[in-house]
Design an enzyme around this catalytic site. Structure first.
Site, PDB file in Angstrom:
ATOM      1  N   CYS A 142       0.753  -1.285   0.099  1.00  0.00           N
ATOM      2  CA  CYS A 142      -0.057  -0.004  -0.030  1.00  0.00           C
ATOM      3  C   CYS A 142       0.716   1.277   0.218  1.00  0.00           C
ATOM      4  O   CYS A 142       1.814   1.295   0.851  1.00  0.00           O
ATOM      5  CB  CYS A 142      -0.856  -0.012   1.186  1.00  0.00           C
ATOM      6  N   ARG A 155     -11.996   1.708  -6.749  1.00  0.00           N
ATOM      7  CA  ARG A 155     -11.616   0.963  -5.491  1.00  0.00           C
ATOM      8  C   ARG A 155     -10.688   2.355  -4.741  1.00  0.00           C
ATOM      9  O   ARG A 155     -10.818   2.159  -3.729  1.00  0.00           O
ATOM     10  CB  ARG A 155     -10.492   0.052  -5.718  1.00  0.00           C
TER      11      ARG A 155
HETATM   12  P1  XMP Z   1      -0.825  -7.055   3.054  1.00  0.00           P
HETATM   13  O1  XMP Z   1      -0.179  -6.288   4.248  1.00  0.00           O
HETATM   14  O2  XMP Z   1      -1.215  -8.291   3.279  1.00  0.00           O
HETATM   15  O3  XMP Z   1      -2.024  -6.178   2.785  1.00  0.00           O
HETATM   16  O4  XMP Z   1      -0.155  -6.796   1.735  1.00  0.00           O
HETATM   17  C1  XMP Z   1      -3.202  -6.593   1.925  1.00  0.00           C
HETATM   18  C2  XMP Z   1      -4.428  -5.691   1.865  1.00  0.00           C
HETATM   19  O5  XMP Z   1      -4.038  -4.206   1.283  1.00  0.00           O
HETATM   20  C3  XMP Z   1      -4.954  -3.566   0.698  1.00  0.00           C
HETATM   21  N1  XMP Z   1      -4.748  -3.339  -0.479  1.00  0.00           N
HETATM   22  C4  XMP Z   1      -4.264  -2.027  -0.921  1.00  0.00           C
HETATM   23  N2  XMP Z   1      -4.231  -0.931  -0.347  1.00  0.00           N
HETATM   24  N3  XMP Z   1      -3.185   0.221  -2.074  1.00  0.00           N
HETATM   25  C5  XMP Z   1      -3.529   0.128  -0.765  1.00  0.00           C
HETATM   26  O6  XMP Z   1      -3.338   1.165   0.018  1.00  0.00           O
HETATM   27  C6  XMP Z   1      -3.129  -0.837  -2.750  1.00  0.00           C
HETATM   28  O7  XMP Z   1      -2.871  -0.864  -3.881  1.00  0.00           O
HETATM   29  C7  XMP Z   1      -3.748  -2.015  -2.167  1.00  0.00           C
HETATM   30  N4  XMP Z   1      -4.044  -3.278  -2.683  1.00  0.00           N
HETATM   31  C8  XMP Z   1      -4.526  -3.793  -1.585  1.00  0.00           C
HETATM   32  C9  XMP Z   1      -6.367  -4.733   0.731  1.00  0.00           C
HETATM   33  O8  XMP Z   1      -6.991  -4.157   1.599  1.00  0.00           O
HETATM   34  C10 XMP Z   1      -5.541  -5.940   1.053  1.00  0.00           C
HETATM   35  O9  XMP Z   1      -6.254  -6.828   1.705  1.00  0.00           O
END
Ligand code: XMP
Length: 488
Positions: free
Chosen positions: A314, A415
């Site tokens: 993120c 999203r």
């Molecule tokens: P982890 O820490 O497991 O987190 O890699 C997965 C969660 O991150 C969210 N997610 C995002 N958040 N930008 C964000 O700010 C992104 O591009 C992104 N893609 C996923 C999502 O809630 C996921 O379950």
């Protein structure tokens, strides 16, 4: 003299993250811990979900995760048609009721039946008469011994006409009792003479006893969905089809606390039959709004998913200055759920780096956790295994990364803030290939169970009551191996 802005900073609570807290050891009565949880009418033997991301969860991951007792949420960075196919695969992956039963017409020859069974790799077929009703069973044991009888014989002359069957809707226990009483292995489901399905002993005694299943023994299926109500009737139609295979829809946006998303989701919840988990949010106020003012249909809402900006891929918080780290968001929303509707489950999403982060989430009120990072490197995640400097790796990318947006484009535009087309809110990178999901899940289960044992909790509800403390930066450094020669 005004002190408004100085107070704004000075009187604020600390926004904590996983490394800021530690669970204090509690009195351990037993090593027996139960990590099972309920969400709505569903039971999970494993309180873990895989993230709705296109490098984490498609049908292969969703199937394996449900078999292991958790849930894989299928992503939405693709067409509705592809989502439908993936959901059908999950629902058809395992059931104690086989819907597409192999049948043969009563006038078929023994030779045809033999070929049919060999081709399908099955040991028997249900025989159907010209009125489309079940009239017999023909198995490999009924194939005559002599070659010319095989060539010229008819199925109707060798089949068993006395069919032992069961009515639709029979429970697993009723079916098992019937199979055992009659010493048979297959039990057709028949209503008014018409074949409705087949139950086999093999499917009743599953290899995966912890699987997350619906009341027909099929795997639970979860799907990410846009919170916007579809504008075209064509999309609405396909969503209704998808609804037949999905148990739980997860609204999938970085920040759900928006009037537009609330309105769209309310319409979706009325339009679709399945249950809903809403998210992501990060504050008490957002949860309070969802639970008391927004008017979401109560019978459909079973969970709230929290966390914003903590994920390993993120960059929302960096790019926008806004965020709610997962452990902070969990504690906030858990209080609102306690205050307004304790039946709602809380899913802590993103930011998990170590197995020990799981017990920490439960200690501040989570019921289940979701991660992409733990699972993107598994065999079951989408994508190829690559090699970089001799190490096996797989791609893991944020759904707000340039790469993910380029691929799906329109599917996940909402999203994030739709207008911000040029601002990526995630990154794309490699993670180590970690082998089959089962191994990763086992390590996480051990970390969680051992954490619960040390904390003195025997189940997830008790885990919510354990004591925690804040860790100083020096304390954090001490938690990791230190003062060693570092040669190995
Ligand atoms: P982890 O820490 O497991 O987190 O890699 C997965 C969660 O991150 C969210 N997610 C995002 N958040 N930008 C964000 O700010 C992104 O591009 C992104 N893609 C996923 C999502 O809630 C996921 O379950």
């Amino acid at each position: 003299m005004s002190d408004y802005y100085r107070n704004k900073i000075n009187s604020k609570e600390l926004i904590t993250t996983f490394d800021d807290v530690l669970i204090l050891p509690g009195y351990t009565k037993s090593y027996d811990v139960d990590i099972g949880v309920n969400m709505g009418k569903y039971h999970f033997n494993l309180p873990i979900m895989t993230a709705a991301m296109d490098t984490v969860t498609e049908e292969e991951m969703a199937i394996k995760m449900a078999l292991l007792g958790g849930l894989g949420v299928i992503h939405r960075n693709c067409s509705y048609e592809k989502q439908l196919d993936m959901c059908i695969s999950v629902k058809r992956a395992r059931s104690f009721v086989i819907q597409d039963v192999a049948t043969i017409n009563v006038d078929a020859t023994v030779k045809e039946a033999k070929y049919h069974m060999e081709e399908a790799g099955i040991s028997g077929v249900v025989v159907i008469n010209n009125e489309n009703k079940a009239c017999g069973i023909f198995t490999k044991r009924d194939i005559p011994y002599r070659e010319h009888e095989i060539r010229n014989g008819k199925v109707k002359d060798y089949m068993t006409t006395d069919i032992i069957s069961i009515e639709p809707g029979a429970s697993r226990e009723q079916a098992l009792a019937m199979l055992f009483k009659n010493r048979i292995e297959k039990l057709p489901i028949i209503s008014d003479g018409y074949l409705k399905g087949l139950i086999t002993i093999k499917d009743l005694k599953p290899e995966f006893p912890n699987a997350s299943i619906d009341n027909e023994g099929r795997l639970l299926c979860a799907l990410a969905i846009s919170p916007q109500f579809p504008e075209t009737s064509q999309v609405r139609k396909i969503l209704q089809k998808i609804d037949q295979y999905v148990d739980i829809f997860f609204t999938d946006v970085a920040d759900f606390y928006k009037q537009k998303d609330f309105e769209g989701t309310k319409k979706l919840m009325k339009f679709l039959d399945s249950n809903f988990v809403l998210g992501n949010i990060g504050t008490y106020e957002a949860a309070e709004h969802i639970l008391t003012k927004a008017g979401f249909p109560e019978d459909k809402l079973i969970g709230i998913k929290v966390g914003m900006g903590s994920g390993s891929i993120c960059s929302t918080s960096i790019q926008t200055g806004v965020g709610a780290p997962t452990i902070y968001a969990t504690a906030q929303v858990a209080d609102a759920i306690n205050d307004y509707n304790p039946d709602i489950s809380l899913i802590a999403d993103g930011g998990f780096k170590n197995p020990g982060d799981l017990p920490k989430s439960f200690s501040v009120g989570a019921d289940l956790i979701m991660s992409g990072h733990f699972f993107a490197g598994c065999t079951e995640s989408p994508g190829y295994i690559d090699t970089i400097q001799g190490r096996k790796v797989k791609v893991y990318r944020g759904m707000g990364s340039k790469e993910a947006r380029k691929l799906g484009g329109k599917y996940i535009a909402d999203r994030y803030v739709e207008e911000a087309k040029s601002l990526p809110e995630g990154v794309s990178d490699y993670v180590p290939y970690v082998g089959p999901l089962a191994g990763v899940v086992e390590s996480l289960k051990e970390g969680l169970s051992n954490g619960m044992i040390y904390a003195g909790a025997q189940n997830i509800n008790e885990m919510k009551r354990v004591k925690i403390g804040l860790v100083s930066p020096v304390g954090l450094a001490e938690q990791k191996p230190h003062d060693l020669m570092g040669k190995y």
